[in-house]
Design an enzyme around this catalytic site. Structure first.
Site, PDB file in Angstrom:
ATOM      1  N   GLU A  17      36.789  53.606  34.089  1.00 55.79           N
ATOM      2  CA  GLU A  17      35.864  52.518  34.681  1.00 55.79           C
ATOM      3  C   GLU A  17      34.873  52.989  35.645  1.00 55.79           C
ATOM      4  O   GLU A  17      33.720  52.323  35.585  1.00 55.79           O
ATOM      5  CB  GLU A  17      36.556  51.214  35.402  1.00 55.79           C
ATOM      6  CG  GLU A  17      37.358  50.386  34.506  1.00 55.79           C
ATOM      7  CD  GLU A  17      39.035  50.998  34.360  1.00 55.79           C
ATOM      8  OE1 GLU A  17      39.058  52.213  34.959  1.00 55.79           O
ATOM      9  OE2 GLU A  17      39.739  50.263  33.916  1.00 55.79           O
ATOM     10  N   MET A  47      27.215  72.686  47.248  1.00 57.81           N
ATOM     11  CA  MET A  47      26.526  72.316  48.434  1.00 57.81           C
ATOM     12  C   MET A  47      27.347  72.369  49.764  1.00 57.81           C
ATOM     13  O   MET A  47      26.643  72.411  50.757  1.00 57.81           O
ATOM     14  CB  MET A  47      25.954  71.077  48.039  1.00 57.81           C
ATOM     15  CG  MET A  47      25.032  70.455  49.044  1.00 57.81           C
ATOM     16  SD  MET A  47      23.497  71.558  49.254  1.00 57.81           S
ATOM     17  CE  MET A  47      22.510  70.524  48.350  1.00 57.81           C
ATOM     18  N   PHE A  79      50.787  41.134  39.762  1.00 54.74           N
ATOM     19  CA  PHE A  79      50.462  42.103  39.367  1.00 54.74           C
ATOM     20  C   PHE A  79      49.166  42.542  38.887  1.00 54.74           C
ATOM     21  O   PHE A  79      48.442  41.563  38.514  1.00 54.74           O
ATOM     22  CB  PHE A  79      51.267  42.319  37.986  1.00 54.74           C
ATOM     23  CG  PHE A  79      51.196  43.679  37.114  1.00 54.74           C
ATOM     24  CD1 PHE A  79      51.534  44.713  37.635  1.00 54.74           C
ATOM     25  CD2 PHE A  79      50.616  43.479  35.824  1.00 54.74           C
ATOM     26  CE1 PHE A  79      51.470  45.829  36.949  1.00 54.74           C
ATOM     27  CE2 PHE A  79      50.383  44.642  35.144  1.00 54.74           C
ATOM     28  CZ  PHE A  79      50.704  45.653  35.552  1.00 54.74           C
ATOM     29  N   GLN A  80      48.585  43.637  39.361  1.00 55.31           N
ATOM     30  CA  GLN A  80      47.205  44.020  39.020  1.00 55.31           C
ATOM     31  C   GLN A  80      46.213  43.090  39.868  1.00 55.31           C
ATOM     32  O   GLN A  80      45.196  42.645  39.449  1.00 55.31           O
ATOM     33  CB  GLN A  80      46.735  44.148  37.749  1.00 55.31           C
ATOM     34  CG  GLN A  80      47.599  45.184  37.096  1.00 55.31           C
ATOM     35  CD  GLN A  80      46.994  45.808  35.718  1.00 55.31           C
ATOM     36  OE1 GLN A  80      46.622  45.100  35.034  1.00 55.31           O
ATOM     37  NE2 GLN A  80      47.044  46.979  35.455  1.00 55.31           N
ATOM     38  N   LYS A  96      41.780  34.596  34.725  1.00 59.18           N
ATOM     39  CA  LYS A  96      42.249  34.554  33.261  1.00 59.18           C
ATOM     40  C   LYS A  96      42.354  33.350  32.944  1.00 59.18           C
ATOM     41  O   LYS A  96      41.799  33.042  31.899  1.00 59.18           O
ATOM     42  CB  LYS A  96      43.509  35.341  32.957  1.00 59.18           C
ATOM     43  CG  LYS A  96      43.880  35.802  31.691  1.00 59.18           C
ATOM     44  CD  LYS A  96      45.108  36.527  31.531  1.00 59.18           C
ATOM     45  CE  LYS A  96      45.435  36.784  29.965  1.00 59.18           C
ATOM     46  NZ  LYS A  96      46.481  37.934  29.864  1.00 59.18           N
TER      47      LYS A  96
END
Ligand SMILES: Cc1ncc(C[n+]2csc(CCOP(=O)(O)OP(=O)(O)O)c2C)c(N)n1
Lengths: 587, 195
Positions: free
Chosen positions: A72, A494, A134-135, A184
């Site tokens: 993502e 760097m 969950f999630q 959802k």
């Protein structure tokens, strides 16, 4: 091309005739997709998941192209780059929880650079919100500080309006990212309400034109200056004001410096161009900005990588600051002449208000002298090791003006900005404000899809490349003609440069002797891989990679001792840049 | 061939202070902080308070108090925010607040604005008459009493409440709760955008 679903092409055609564009919406998810269609979304970058699944299901019937990303973070960077190149909001999707948190880096990146972007995230059903389901994560809470606005969609009837508004808001005024969190049950819920047309919220006011009297005063100050300079920021590109800037600068013969995000807003091959100022900007830009007595700054937020220490930033200058966001005026650098408005419109106003061409031949000559005193050069021994600057310069010489350059973050990013010659807006795609390693691989994907007819090259560091290398699989699947050049110094260079310069060479955790062979890695992904070691092979390798029709990776083994100069130490004085290591000791 | 080294280059004469304002190179100039009362009309919806308070914390504005409550219009709420900042910080706070999407209007109230805070002070219940006497001195009143404790309500300026809390210390203060200031401009001026 980008997939809608794994449906064979002919079946897909049938389906399209069945579901006409205007079939009424029946669910919240369809309303979300309809809102995106109405807003003109062309691509969506995303990853599937439980909570966002209803929206993906609705997407099955849409003509919008979905590009499945490998992570993502890549979805948000690709959407960001799409936004930079096209000027329209890029769209990214993620599911709830880890999907949403993975998007956050790209959202924060877009926020710092004012890139237009809209993120849609799945969320657990409303009845579970707050229960550590969950999630579940508090996506609105997490993203609020890094968006223009984050919406929690509470109702199937209004979820489409939320998306329309978020889309419009991302593009309005000072562009930036917005997010809509989609529970959802809200996307699954029934509704027959079509989303409203994209419109910004009624509390969001944008002032497009500056006050005429203020413009007049600013114009007189600029015309009366002895050492005027224009500082052109990313906002000039965002406002499509590059041509207005060119006209203005050329008509009134004022030298132009860009900020790093402003690269491309003024042609670097023009004699009035001093290229860009800041920590690793050109010596001549930094001399001019230090010594100017009147700074016309347009669409810049005076980031500390540009200003160095504020006490020493353009300390002789009266500042005319043009910005669409009033909160940027006098935030870091006080502006004697604040001009709030759209850069393109205000430049027109200023153009008309200028009483005369300022009399500054001597100053322009001084700027030219600095150009010859502090040229952008590097040492080129004929033999190895390979110089990164040479690779960038050669590539720049071989490609058309509208070639798009993407980068990761580190030394390679600086070389890509210093040694490539930029002449067109929207051809420089990099992570400035956030400085996100790993930006390059997915950004190049977004950029290529945004501008399929333009050549796209990504200069990356070995460290940055490894952070999002999985994105190569997407470039291969989409057959995107991108040339990745890994300027490989087997280190997070760097950091190593700073350790050598400011930490007595104690190279803690900055050397990567375990780097994979990127050419072989590329082949494993199904891309073309090239290994480049010798200066004499540079041109040929670049040409071979350019000619390959698909993604290719050049693993360029560069001189690991090469450092980035000029350099203004952090918080330092721009006029006191170091051209070489020895100078650092003088500062 | 490279031009002059850092110490030999053309140098500007000016200087700015830490707030980016050009100053006399010889003088040491800083802006002293002052107190400002900001009043904001915001959309009355979930999350607004956290959005505003998060803005103040992430921008490091020195916030003294923040109160919020509904207005006569059920869709809007009003916040009173006291900050202590140098002038540029106050200006910046106003501008940043205005930028938040749910914020309708922001203004800085005049120092003469009507400003009130409420405090509930719970003290030991041994000397109820003395407690009442002190409460009266501050125009307060006992709102709850038991054998062990008395709770007094006081409304007024911050200074008045500071003084009252101080005065009640003689009675063994058990708990104090204060609301922070709510404020309105004096006279007919209102913050309603459409007036
Ligand atoms: C995500 C992230 N982590 C850490 C950093 C800190 N950082 C800045 S530049 C840099 C080195 C980058 O190394 P590489 O990508 O190999 O490029 P190079 O400097 O060698 O060209 C690091 C670690 C960062 N900018 N972004």
């Amino acid at each position: 091309m980008s997939e809608r679903a794994s449906v064979p092409a002919d079946e897909e055609g049938d389906e399209q005739t069945e579901t006409s564009d205007q079939a009424p919406v029946t669910t919240g998810a369809q309303s979300v997709v309809r809102a995106l269609e109405n807003a003109g979304a062309e691509y969506i970058f995303g990853v599937q998941g439980g909570a966002i699944m209803p929206v993906y299901d609705a997407l099955y019937d849409s003509d919008i192209n979905h590009v499945t990303m490998a992570h993502e973070q890549g979805a948000s960077h690709a959407a960001d780059a799409y936004g930079i190149v096209t000027g329209d909001p890029g769209v990214c999707f993620a599911t709830s929880g880890p999907g949403a948190t993975n998007l956050v880096t790209g959202i924060a990146d877009a926020n710092m650079d004012s890139d237009p972007m809209i993120a849609l995230t799945g969320q657990v059903p409303t009845e579970f919100v707050g229960n550590d389901a969950f999630q579940e994560t508090d996506t609105v809470g997490i993203t609020q500080p890094v968006t223009k606005e984050s919406y929690f969609a509470a109702d199937s009837d209004t979820v489409g309006d939320n998306v329309s508004e978020a889309f419009a808001l991302a593009d309005a005024g000072r562009q930036g990212p917005t997010l809509v969190d989609l529970p959802k049950d809200v996307t699954q819920g029934e509704t027959d309400i079509e989303p409203a047309a994209p419109k910004t919220p009624d509390t969001y006011d944008v002032q497009e034109e500056a006050d005429d009297a203020a413009v007049q005063e600013a114009a007189e100050a600029l015309a009366a200056a002895d050492r005027p300079v224009i500082l052109s920021g990313g906002g000039v590109i965002k406002a499509d004001a590059s041509s207005a800037l060119r006209e203005f600068a050329i008509e009134y013969e004022i030298p132009v410096i860009t900020t790093m995000p402003g690269i491309g807003s003024f042609p670097e091959d023009h004699e009035l161009s001093l290229e860009w100022a800041g920590m690793h900007g050109t010596g001549y830009a930094n001399m001019a900005i230090s010594n100017t007595d009147c700074l016309l700054a347009i669409g810049t937020r005076f980031d500390d990588r540009l200003t160095g220490g504020v006490d020493s930033f353009a300390p002789d200058a009266e500042v005319i600051h043009v910005d669409i966001d009033p909160a940027e005026i006098s935030k870091n650098i006080f502006a004697e002449y604040p001009l709030i408005g759209d850069a393109r419109k205000v430049l027109r106003q200023l153009f008309d208000a200028m009483p005369r061409v300022p009399d500054v031949d001597e100053w322009r000559e001084q700027c030219q002298t600095w150009k010859s005193e502090y040229p952008m050069t590097y040492e080129t021994p004929d033999d190895e090791p390979l110089k990164p600057q040479y690779v960038v310069e050669t590539f720049s010489d071989l490609t058309p003006d509208d070639t798009i350059v993407c980068t990761g973050v580190g030394q390679h990013q600086m070389w890509a900005s210093q040694f490539w010659e930029y002449t067109e807006p929207r051809t420089w795609v990099s992570s400035h404000g956030l400085g996100t390693m790993g930006y390059g691989v997915p950004a190049a994907i977004g950029a290529k899809l945004a501008a399929p007819d333009q050549e796209v090259v990504c200069f990356d560091g070995d460290g940055s490349f490894l952070m999002t290398v999985q994105g190569l699989s997407v470039a291969v699947r989409e057959q995107l003609d991108i040339t990745y050049v890994v300027l490989n110094n087997e280190a997070v260079g760097m950091v190593r440069q700073w350790q050598d310069g400011f930490y007595e060479g104690r190279r803690m955790a900055s050397e990567y002797p375990w780097i994979p062979q990127f050419d072989k890695l590329a082949e494993a992904f199904g891309a073309r891989g090239f290994r480049l070691e010798a200066q004499e092979d540079v041109e040929e390798t670049i040409q071979a990679a350019r000619e390959y029709d698909g993604p290719s990776v050049i693993d360029a083994h560069i001189d690991p001792g090469e450092n980035v100069f000029p350099m203004v130490p952090s918080g330092g004085d721009n006029g006191q840049f170091a051209l070489e290591e020895d100078h650092l000791e003088m500062l | 061939m490279p031009g002059p080294a850092p110490p030999e280059r053309m140098r500007p004469k000016g200087r700015r202070n830490s707030q980016g304002i050009r100053v006399d190179p010889e003088a040491e100039v800083t802006h002293e902080p002052r107190q400002a009362v900001l009043s904001a009309l915001v959309k009355h919806k979930p999350g607004v308070l956290s959005e505003v308070s998060a803005l103040f914390s992430r921008r490091q504005f020195n916030i003294e108090s923040l109160t919020v409550g509904p207005t006569v219009d059920s869709d809007t709420a009003r916040m009173t925010i006291l900050i202590e900042e140098p002038e540029p910080g106050i200006d910046q706070a106003k501008k940043q607040l205005r930028k938040l999407v749910p914020v309708i209007e922001v203004t800085e109230l005049d120092p003469t604005a009507v400003r009130r805070e409420l405090a509930l002070i719970k003290v030991g219940g041994e000397k109820p008459d003395d407690v009442n006497a002190v409460a009266e001195m501050y125009d307060g009143q006992a709102v709850d009493a038991s054998t062990d404790s008395v709770t007094v309500e006081i409304t007024g300026s911050k200074q008045k409440i500071d003084a009252a809390v101080e005065a009640f210390k003689q009675f063994d203060v058990q708990e104090v709760v204060r609301t922070g200031a709510a404020a309105l401009e004096r006279g007919p001026t209102t913050l309603n955008k459409h007036d």
